[in-house]
Design a protein around this motif. Sequence first.
Motif, PDB file in Angstrom:
ATOM      1  N   GLN A  68       0.790  -1.134  -0.047  1.00 11.91           N
ATOM      2  CA  GLN A  68      -0.089   0.026   0.019  1.00 11.91           C
ATOM      3  C   GLN A  68       0.712   1.202  -0.003  1.00 11.91           C
ATOM      4  OE1 GLN A  68      -2.535  -1.516   3.271  1.00 11.91           O
ATOM      5  NE2 GLN A  68      -4.131  -0.744   2.303  1.00 11.91           N
ATOM      6  N   ALA A  69       2.003   1.067  -0.284  1.00 15.53           N
ATOM      7  CA  ALA A  69       3.183   2.319  -0.399  1.00 15.53           C
ATOM      8  C   ALA A  69       2.847   3.252   0.870  1.00 15.53           C
ATOM      9  CB  ALA A  69       2.921   3.231  -1.562  1.00 15.53           C
ATOM     10  N   LYS A  70       2.782   2.410   2.034  1.00 14.66           N
ATOM     11  CA  LYS A  70       2.616   3.155   3.491  1.00 14.66           C
ATOM     12  C   LYS A  70       3.930   3.864   3.718  1.00 14.66           C
ATOM     13  CE  LYS A  70      -1.779   2.282   4.154  1.00 14.66           C
ATOM     14  NZ  LYS A  70      -2.704   3.310   4.033  1.00 14.66           N
ATOM     15  N   ALA A  71       5.105   3.131   3.415  1.00 13.00           N
ATOM     16  CA  ALA A  71       6.632   3.518   3.945  1.00 13.00           C
ATOM     17  C   ALA A  71       7.366   3.889   2.801  1.00 13.00           C
ATOM     18  CB  ALA A  71       7.245   2.117   4.435  1.00 13.00           C
ATOM     19  N   LEU A  72       6.790   4.395   1.771  1.00 11.04           N
ATOM     20  CA  LEU A  72       7.380   4.976   0.648  1.00 11.04           C
ATOM     21  C   LEU A  72       7.915   6.468   1.094  1.00 11.04           C
ATOM     22  CD1 LEU A  72       7.937   4.611  -2.295  1.00 11.04           C
ATOM     23  CD2 LEU A  72       5.967   6.163  -2.880  1.00 11.04           C
ATOM     24  N   GLY A  73       6.984   7.109   1.744  1.00 11.35           N
ATOM     25  CA  GLY A  73       7.528   8.482   2.145  1.00 11.35           C
ATOM     26  C   GLY A  73       8.795   8.232   3.165  1.00 11.35           C
ATOM     27  N   GLU A  74       8.600   7.309   4.287  1.00 14.84           N
ATOM     28  CA  GLU A  74       9.829   6.998   5.088  1.00 14.84           C
ATOM     29  C   GLU A  74      11.041   6.828   4.566  1.00 14.84           C
ATOM     30  OE1 GLU A  74       9.770   7.864   8.731  1.00 14.84           O
ATOM     31  OE2 GLU A  74       8.300   9.049   7.561  1.00 14.84           O
ATOM     32  N   ARG A  75      10.773   5.861   3.514  1.00 18.22           N
ATOM     33  CA  ARG A  75      12.208   5.524   2.731  1.00 18.22           C
ATOM     34  C   ARG A  75      12.745   6.816   2.147  1.00 18.22           C
ATOM     35  NH1 ARG A  75       8.734   1.070   1.667  1.00 18.22           N
ATOM     36  NH2 ARG A  75       8.369   1.603  -0.576  1.00 18.22           N
ATOM     37  N   LEU A  76      11.935   7.405   1.829  1.00 19.83           N
ATOM     38  CA  LEU A  76      12.481   8.970   1.025  1.00 19.83           C
ATOM     39  C   LEU A  76      13.219   9.677   2.171  1.00 19.83           C
ATOM     40  CD1 LEU A  76      12.787  10.965  -1.401  1.00 19.83           C
ATOM     41  CD2 LEU A  76      10.483  12.039  -0.738  1.00 19.83           C
ATOM     42  N   ARG A  77      12.811   9.868   3.107  1.00 19.17           N
ATOM     43  CA  ARG A  77      13.064  10.657   4.118  1.00 19.17           C
ATOM     44  C   ARG A  77      14.510  10.094   4.787  1.00 19.17           C
ATOM     45  NH1 ARG A  77      10.472  11.013   8.997  1.00 19.17           N
ATOM     46  NH2 ARG A  77      11.210  13.070   9.361  1.00 19.17           N
ATOM     47  N   ALA A  78      14.571   8.854   4.653  1.00 15.20           N
ATOM     48  CA  ALA A  78      15.860   8.248   5.037  1.00 15.20           C
ATOM     49  C   ALA A  78      17.206   8.646   4.253  1.00 15.20           C
ATOM     50  CB  ALA A  78      15.730   6.866   5.339  1.00 15.20           C
ATOM     51  N   VAL A  79      16.795   8.909   2.940  1.00 18.51           N
ATOM     52  CA  VAL A  79      18.058   9.538   2.000  1.00 18.51           C
ATOM     53  C   VAL A  79      18.607  10.580   2.506  1.00 18.51           C
ATOM     54  CG1 VAL A  79      18.427   9.653  -0.407  1.00 18.51           C
ATOM     55  CG2 VAL A  79      16.574   8.025   0.381  1.00 18.51           C
ATOM     56  N   CYS A  80      19.930  10.568   2.504  1.00 16.13           N
ATOM     57  CA  CYS A  80      20.905  11.645   2.846  1.00 16.13           C
ATOM     58  C   CYS A  80      21.036  12.604   1.527  1.00 16.13           C
ATOM     59  CB  CYS A  80      22.301  11.353   3.111  1.00 16.13           C
ATOM     60  SG  CYS A  80      22.138  10.646   4.764  1.00 16.13           S
ATOM     61  N   VAL A  81      20.836  13.942   1.796  1.00 19.89           N
ATOM     62  CA  VAL A  81      20.792  14.848   0.605  1.00 19.89           C
ATOM     63  C   VAL A  81      21.481  16.107   1.322  1.00 19.89           C
ATOM     64  CG1 VAL A  81      18.605  14.266  -0.212  1.00 19.89           C
ATOM     65  CG2 VAL A  81      18.732  16.029   1.457  1.00 19.89           C
ATOM     66  N   PRO A  82      22.138  17.189   0.464  1.00 22.18           N
ATOM     67  CA  PRO A  82      22.612  18.293   0.740  1.00 22.18           C
ATOM     68  C   PRO A  82      21.436  19.138   1.420  1.00 22.18           C
ATOM     69  CG  PRO A  82      23.392  17.738  -1.554  1.00 22.18           C
ATOM     70  CD  PRO A  82      22.425  16.886  -1.066  1.00 22.18           C
ATOM     71  N   VAL A  83      21.489  19.601   2.604  1.00 18.91           N
ATOM     72  CA  VAL A  83      20.479  20.575   3.336  1.00 18.91           C
ATOM     73  C   VAL A  83      20.982  21.640   3.559  1.00 18.91           C
ATOM     74  CG1 VAL A  83      18.751  20.781   5.054  1.00 18.91           C
ATOM     75  CG2 VAL A  83      19.366  18.420   4.296  1.00 18.91           C
ATOM     76  N   PRO A  84      20.522  22.731   3.060  1.00 14.88           N
ATOM     77  CA  PRO A  84      21.019  24.259   3.335  1.00 14.88           C
ATOM     78  C   PRO A  84      20.822  24.584   4.845  1.00 14.88           C
ATOM     79  CG  PRO A  84      19.153  24.504   1.876  1.00 14.88           C
ATOM     80  CD  PRO A  84      19.422  22.912   1.865  1.00 14.88           C
ATOM     81  N   SER A  85      21.544  25.132   5.297  1.00 11.94           N
ATOM     82  CA  SER A  85      21.379  25.724   6.709  1.00 11.94           C
ATOM     83  C   SER A  85      20.445  26.717   6.703  1.00 11.94           C
ATOM     84  CB  SER A  85      22.975  26.340   7.306  1.00 11.94           C
ATOM     85  OG  SER A  85      24.151  25.387   6.988  1.00 11.94           O
TER      86      SER A  85
END
Length: 590
Positions: free
Chosen positions: A573-590
């Motif tokens: 049901q793609a319930k965890a799709l969003g959490e998998r995305l949130r776990a990916v590391c990306v450059p986050v501006p301060s």
Amino acid sequence: MTTEAGRPGPMRVANCGGFYGDRLSAAREMVEGGPIDVLTGDWLAELTMSILAGNRLKGRPGYARTFLTQMEQVLGACLDRGIKVVANAGGLDPAGCAEAVSALADRLGLRAAVAHVTGDDLMPLAEPPVKADTGETLRATPLTANAYLGGRPIAVALEHGADVVVTGRVTDAALVTGPGMWWFGWDPGDLDPLAGSVVAGHVIECGCQATGGNYAFFEEVPDLAHCGFPIAELYADGSSVITKHPGTGGLVSIGTVTAQLLYEIASPRYPGPDVTARFDTIRLEQEGPDRVRITGVRGEPPPDTLKVAVTYLGGHRNTMTLVLTGLGIAAKARIAQEAIWARVPRESFEQVHVELTPLGAGGGPAEGNRRDDAGTALLRITVMDPDPRKAGRAFSSAVVETGLASYPGFYGLTPPGDASPYGVYWPSSVDARAVLPVVTVGGVRVEVPHVPPSGPVLGEQAGGPPPGDAAGDAIAPYAGDLAAGPVAPLGTVAGARSGDKGGDANLGVWVRDPARYPWLAAFLTVDRLRDLLPEVGDLPIERFALPNLHALNFVVHGLLGAGVAASPLLDAQAKALGERLRAVCVPVPS
């Protein structure tokens, strides 16, 4: 305040269930926890219709039987306090469910006017249904075909004195919109109030998901174990306040409400039988502790068609799950499959789906004694076929037979078993004028024909901005370097909620700091999403901007195959799709 219909406002609508199987005590908690005017519950996920169809084929009731358990607990109190009950628990047999509620009332010595709404059941179909998104014609024999009705039949039932209204397939939001029509006297042209009620209904329809359940920032939610269910205080202008009973666990915040607003939507134009609600006009305000006010919702006329949920028997399926441990996970997965397909040829099945899911791994060289390819993973193999014997023990026993002639450390999580039938969800549509809802209350049958709205057309058709990325024109462009900034999980600055709509998955992402939204809008493009979530592959993806919610919504078409009941995915049901995305590391501006 007093409404034009003469009833005091606001109308307090309490939810006591977001799916068939939700907390049984919730109805009693909502009735006893504080003052409410209407008690609602949503029992009919798209998957539930297939479940009820299977029950009916086995001679069991085609409605949600747990609704009767809840009514036994609260019906007397609801009658004493004038609380109306509105539920779609009727499923495939609203009349049977209403009859059971009436029998329950008689057994309890209560006098209750129980109404039921029919007309959504379109079986037998005059011609094969056409799939809404692809135009394909269904070749299989439908099991069920139900149109999504709106709130007007519910309002009519309440106008005729019903204490309990049992419906079949209606939109989830209709459980709030219908009582709103009755309470405030809205007619089909009151597009903005109707749209506001749809938004309120969408927020509370999934129960505790509006009060901190399944929330991305769950650490901030107090006493989640005793999470209270949501209440929508609805006003005559369509505005509302989302809250919960005092003393209950959970949290009602702009964040929890935003998360639910993004759940299972597509375009910011949210169409329904009564109105098209513009989600890009929603305004949220934290009015106080556990109180979020929703204002500004604009409405447009509804489409000329109604959505139709068609289900059919897709075949039979069987899944076996093996555990892979230690070194050489990929090689072990290959060896396991070679051994299985040597006994039952892979090509003998109509469909085969293999999913390798890592559960944990060594940290690589940084941990010294561990290897990068070491860890634990699940090898999940699903076969589907029209023949239940082929997909049954002929497959599952063959997997077990490899147990002493396969990879080292072999063990499984599932014993050999028979195949089970699976249903397929087939979204279609029908001309709204061809569907005639009927309300039955006190032995009286009332027809509720389709009445198109006569109000003004708002939004794009009146020269306003269209929804979607065009709304991003109002966003100040991000001036920074998208590759700059410390690398951190996306979830440190963004929340997400994902879900299913048939075979498609939706993924809503938002930032809590409005100053970060220009960065999110510039950074999280469709191409970037493909890079961060390789599982979406080259599937068609739509992106919609909701700057009013500091959010983006993505629709990944076809991720769930033929839909939840037929999806072989572990996260069907793609319930965890969003959490998998949130776990990916990306450059986050301060």
